[in-house]
Write a protein that holds these residues in place. Structure first.
Motif, PDB file in Angstrom:
ATOM      1  N   GLU A  68       0.749  -1.285   0.049  1.00 32.75           N
ATOM      2  CA  GLU A  68       0.058   0.041   0.003  1.00 32.75           C
ATOM      3  C   GLU A  68       0.998   1.250  -0.043  1.00 32.75           C
ATOM      4  OE1 GLU A  68      -2.751   2.160   3.168  1.00 32.75           O
ATOM      5  OE2 GLU A  68      -3.531   0.139   2.760  1.00 32.75           O
ATOM      6  N   GLN A  69       2.047   1.049   0.754  1.00 32.41           N
ATOM      7  CA  GLN A  69       2.635   2.426   0.862  1.00 32.41           C
ATOM      8  C   GLN A  69       3.751   2.607  -0.334  1.00 32.41           C
ATOM      9  OE1 GLN A  69       5.110   2.200   4.587  1.00 32.41           O
ATOM     10  NE2 GLN A  69       3.866   3.310   5.553  1.00 32.41           N
ATOM     11  N   ARG A  70       4.080   1.688  -0.948  1.00 32.39           N
ATOM     12  CA  ARG A  70       4.842   1.560  -2.568  1.00 32.39           C
ATOM     13  C   ARG A  70       3.913   2.278  -3.407  1.00 32.39           C
ATOM     14  NH1 ARG A  70       5.978  -3.900  -4.067  1.00 32.39           N
ATOM     15  NH2 ARG A  70       6.451  -4.259  -1.830  1.00 32.39           N
ATOM     16  N   SER A  71       2.651   1.544  -3.113  1.00 32.78           N
ATOM     17  CA  SER A  71       1.922   2.007  -4.468  1.00 32.78           C
ATOM     18  C   SER A  71       1.238   3.843  -4.255  1.00 32.78           C
ATOM     19  CB  SER A  71       0.460   1.276  -4.224  1.00 32.78           C
ATOM     20  OG  SER A  71      -0.381   1.870  -5.193  1.00 32.78           O
ATOM     21  N   ARG A  72       1.153   4.087  -3.027  1.00 35.81           N
ATOM     22  CA  ARG A  72       1.227   5.525  -2.669  1.00 35.81           C
ATOM     23  C   ARG A  72       2.227   6.468  -3.030  1.00 35.81           C
ATOM     24  NH1 ARG A  72      -1.943   9.788  -2.463  1.00 35.81           N
ATOM     25  NH2 ARG A  72      -1.978  10.882  -0.542  1.00 35.81           N
ATOM     26  N   ALA A  73       3.503   5.873  -2.643  1.00 34.54           N
ATOM     27  CA  ALA A  73       4.723   6.431  -3.123  1.00 34.54           C
ATOM     28  C   ALA A  73       4.663   6.610  -4.751  1.00 34.54           C
ATOM     29  CB  ALA A  73       5.734   5.970  -2.560  1.00 34.54           C
ATOM     30  N   LYS A  74       4.403   5.785  -5.397  1.00 32.59           N
ATOM     31  CA  LYS A  74       4.521   5.859  -6.801  1.00 32.59           C
ATOM     32  C   LYS A  74       3.479   6.872  -7.348  1.00 32.59           C
ATOM     33  CE  LYS A  74       6.103   1.199  -7.768  1.00 32.59           C
ATOM     34  NZ  LYS A  74       6.081  -0.109  -8.444  1.00 32.59           N
ATOM     35  N   ASP A  75       2.181   6.775  -6.988  1.00 32.83           N
ATOM     36  CA  ASP A  75       1.432   7.671  -7.021  1.00 32.83           C
ATOM     37  C   ASP A  75       1.781   9.207  -7.063  1.00 32.83           C
ATOM     38  OD1 ASP A  75      -0.181   5.581  -8.143  1.00 32.83           O
ATOM     39  OD2 ASP A  75      -1.898   5.554  -6.359  1.00 32.83           O
ATOM     40  N   LEU A  76       2.090   9.351  -5.838  1.00 34.89           N
ATOM     41  CA  LEU A  76       2.642  10.761  -5.262  1.00 34.89           C
ATOM     42  C   LEU A  76       3.813  11.274  -6.347  1.00 34.89           C
ATOM     43  CD1 LEU A  76       2.305  10.638  -1.418  1.00 34.89           C
ATOM     44  CD2 LEU A  76       0.709  11.948  -3.188  1.00 34.89           C
TER      45      LEU A  76
END
Length: 197
Positions: free
Chosen positions: A74-82
């Motif tokens: 979840e954090q990896r996905s959020r970091a990529k999106d940001l």
């Protein structure tokens, strides 16, 4: 904010919260042309006052990408999106963003020169303050990478001179920040994090 907070790793959750706030402000930040902007950010550890800049934004993206596979999905996905949102906004205002980065690099080079002037002849003070002050050099590095061909010969010369000054007062040492950050900042690219006055 304590001095240690700059040389200890931020938790990915805090980096993500701050990065999200910076991404939300990014377009306005670039358009208004302020090199630094103070933000109040709600993080998992409480509200923090953060000094936003292009260098800070790029550093948080760099750290989160460096932690990559270590992050929960979840954090990896959020970091990529940001990171994608930040890069999209910066690219749409590329000339202005690069102008801000150029101004920030000059300010951070000045800070490093003032530090070197202040600690000349005081090795004990230089050793104590070095891990904190060298953050400026690391932020310059991520901005130089972003600027690529827009990194001017004049700025290259100024950076080389400050690097030469750093080399005059340091010797080889172990990684100067918390060892948990070491894998993200390899010696080959971040030599100044592996030396100490």
């Amino acid at each position: 904010m304590s001095q240690g907070s700059h040389v200890l790793p931020e938790s990915p959750a805090i980096d993500l919260a701050v990065l999200a706030a910076e991404v939300e402000e990014l377009e306005d930040y670039i358009v208004k042309g302020e090199v630094y902007r103070t933000l109040r950010v709600a993080t998992p550890s409480g509200v923090q006052q953060v000094q936003m800049s292009g260098g800070d934004l790029l550093t948080r993206i760099f750290r989160l990408e460096g932690e990559g596979e270590e992050l929960p999905v979840e954090q990896r996905s959020r970091a990529k999106d940001l990171a994608l949102q930040a890069r999209t906004t910066a690219y749409s205002l590329r000339t202005r963003f690069h102008d801000l980065l150029t101004r920030e690099i000059k300010a951070r080079i000045d800070s490093l020169n003032w530090f070197l002037d202040d600690v000349a002849g005081d090795p004990k003070r230089a050793r104590a303050e070095y891990p904190y002050e060298i953050r400026n050099r690391q932020r310059i590095a991520v901005m130089v990478d972003e600027l690529a061909e827009d990194f001017t010969p004049e700025l290259k010369g100024q950076l080389k001179r400050v690097d030469d000054r750093i080399r005059l007062i340091v010797q080889s040492a172990s990684f100067v920040w918390d060892s948990r950050l070491e894998p993200i900042f390899p010696r080959e690219h971040f030599w100044y994090l592996y030396v100490s006055p």
